[in-house]
Design a protein around this motif. Structure first.
Motif, PDB file in Angstrom:
ATOM      1  N   PRO A 125       0.685  -1.354  -0.123  1.00  0.00           N
ATOM      2  CA  PRO A 125      -0.147  -0.034  -0.047  1.00  0.00           C
ATOM      3  C   PRO A 125       0.907   1.140   0.130  1.00  0.00           C
ATOM      4  O   PRO A 125       1.858   1.429   0.614  1.00  0.00           O
ATOM      5  CB  PRO A 125      -0.615  -0.211   1.330  1.00  0.00           C
ATOM      6  CG  PRO A 125      -0.592  -1.707   1.506  1.00  0.00           C
ATOM      7  CD  PRO A 125       0.349  -2.167   1.072  1.00  0.00           C
ATOM      8  N   GLY A 126       0.683   2.316  -0.822  1.00  0.00           N
ATOM      9  CA  GLY A 126       1.402   3.690  -1.023  1.00  0.00           C
ATOM     10  C   GLY A 126       2.334   3.373  -1.854  1.00  0.00           C
ATOM     11  O   GLY A 126       3.035   4.502  -2.059  1.00  0.00           O
ATOM     12  N   THR A 127       2.847   2.281  -2.523  1.00  0.00           N
ATOM     13  CA  THR A 127       3.699   2.208  -3.636  1.00  0.00           C
ATOM     14  C   THR A 127       3.006   1.933  -4.975  1.00  0.00           C
ATOM     15  O   THR A 127       1.665   1.811  -4.981  1.00  0.00           O
ATOM     16  CB  THR A 127       4.706   1.043  -3.346  1.00  0.00           C
ATOM     17  OG1 THR A 127       4.043  -0.244  -3.512  1.00  0.00           O
ATOM     18  CG2 THR A 127       5.099   1.312  -2.007  1.00  0.00           C
ATOM     19  N   GLY A 128       3.819   1.916  -6.036  1.00  0.00           N
ATOM     20  CA  GLY A 128       3.329   1.527  -7.253  1.00  0.00           C
ATOM     21  C   GLY A 128       3.568   2.660  -8.439  1.00  0.00           C
ATOM     22  O   GLY A 128       4.454   3.653  -7.982  1.00  0.00           O
ATOM     23  N   ALA A 129       2.937   2.458  -9.474  1.00  0.00           N
ATOM     24  CA  ALA A 129       3.474   3.008 -10.521  1.00  0.00           C
ATOM     25  C   ALA A 129       2.700   4.610 -10.577  1.00  0.00           C
ATOM     26  O   ALA A 129       3.612   5.775 -11.030  1.00  0.00           O
ATOM     27  CB  ALA A 129       2.764   2.709 -12.065  1.00  0.00           C
ATOM     28  N   TRP A 130       1.775   4.836  -9.977  1.00  0.00           N
ATOM     29  CA  TRP A 130       1.113   6.195  -9.785  1.00  0.00           C
ATOM     30  C   TRP A 130       1.929   6.947  -8.782  1.00  0.00           C
ATOM     31  O   TRP A 130       2.774   8.207  -9.188  1.00  0.00           O
ATOM     32  CB  TRP A 130      -0.386   6.233  -9.228  1.00  0.00           C
ATOM     33  CG  TRP A 130      -1.330   6.082 -10.229  1.00  0.00           C
ATOM     34  CD1 TRP A 130      -1.534   5.022 -10.806  1.00  0.00           C
ATOM     35  CD2 TRP A 130      -1.993   7.294 -10.680  1.00  0.00           C
ATOM     36  NE1 TRP A 130      -2.718   5.397 -11.697  1.00  0.00           N
ATOM     37  CE2 TRP A 130      -2.986   6.659 -11.533  1.00  0.00           C
ATOM     38  CE3 TRP A 130      -2.127   8.572 -10.798  1.00  0.00           C
ATOM     39  CZ2 TRP A 130      -4.049   7.493 -12.258  1.00  0.00           C
ATOM     40  CZ3 TRP A 130      -3.219   9.394 -11.090  1.00  0.00           C
ATOM     41  CH2 TRP A 130      -3.995   8.703 -11.987  1.00  0.00           C
ATOM     42  N   THR A 131       2.326   6.354  -7.673  1.00  0.00           N
ATOM     43  CA  THR A 131       3.309   7.244  -6.783  1.00  0.00           C
ATOM     44  C   THR A 131       4.707   7.526  -7.174  1.00  0.00           C
ATOM     45  O   THR A 131       5.116   8.433  -7.087  1.00  0.00           O
ATOM     46  CB  THR A 131       3.299   6.633  -5.507  1.00  0.00           C
ATOM     47  OG1 THR A 131       1.854   6.183  -4.829  1.00  0.00           O
ATOM     48  CG2 THR A 131       3.972   7.325  -4.377  1.00  0.00           C
TER      49      THR A 131
END
Length: 202
Positions: free
Chosen positions: A150-156
């Motif tokens: 949670p809180g990571t990924g391509a958007w962030t």
């Protein structure tokens, strides 16, 4: 089947949930793993170039005109935390590299001019663009995107890269590699769980 694949594609575009939710949904719907993986990767990567290109200008416009101020403040805080981590990593890498150019802002008499000591965000981004990014910074961004938490990924990751001032020719391949790894992890986990459930139920 096409409709189910489209569901996975659309869910993976949504910020926060991204492919972390899209792939388990696809596994639950019974989509073959390779189609689920491909749809999730394509959907998750779709917003990335647009975030890198436009998000700083969009945030400035929204802040100036007081459009969703709480949302803007939240996005900026989230992005700035990541930027500070990347900046600390870059400064550490540059300090430990004897071949790195001198990026000190000190004046000739050894004192740091007040104006240069506290450059605004735009000036900081411009400085980073001029000196490029270190391998450690790229690996930090990759790890941030690749670990499906949670809180990571391509958007962030794209938000952080854009606010950091990272050039798109560096950011896009690194984010894509991170998305591939995150997609692989989620595919193995999701389809492994589904296979285990089917084994015990049957």
């Amino acid at each position: 089947m096409l409709k189910k694949i489209l569901y996975v594609f659309l869910i993976s575009i949504v910020p926060v949930v991204e492919l972390r939710a899209a792939i388990p949904v696809g596994a639950g719907l019974g989509i073959p793993a390779y189609w689920c993986f491909l749809a999730a990767i394509l959907g998750n990567m779709l917003p990335v170039p647009f975030i890198l290109l436009f998000i700083p200008a969009v945030l400035r416009f929204m802040e100036k005109h007081r459009i969703f101020p709480r949302l803007v403040a939240w996005v900026q805080r989230k992005g700035q935390r990541g930027v500070e981590k990347l900046q600390a990593k870059q400064e550490k890498d540059l300090a430990s590299d004897p071949a790195a150019p001198d990026t000190s802002l000190a004046s000739g008499d050894g004192e740091v001019p007040r104006e240069s000591a506290e450059p605004d965000a735009e000036k900081k981004r411009e400085i980073r663009k001029q000196r490029g990014v270190t391998f450690g910074v790229l690996m930090a961004l990759f790890a941030f995107v690749a670990v499906p938490l949670p809180g990571t990924g391509a958007w962030t990751g794209s938000l952080i890269a854009a606010l950091f001032g990272m050039k798109k020719r560096y950011a896009i391949p690194v984010i894509f590699a991170g998305v591939l790894v995150a997609g692989l992890v989620m595919t193995l986990a999701s389809y492994g769980i589904v296979a285990a459930l089917n084994f015990f139920v049957s």
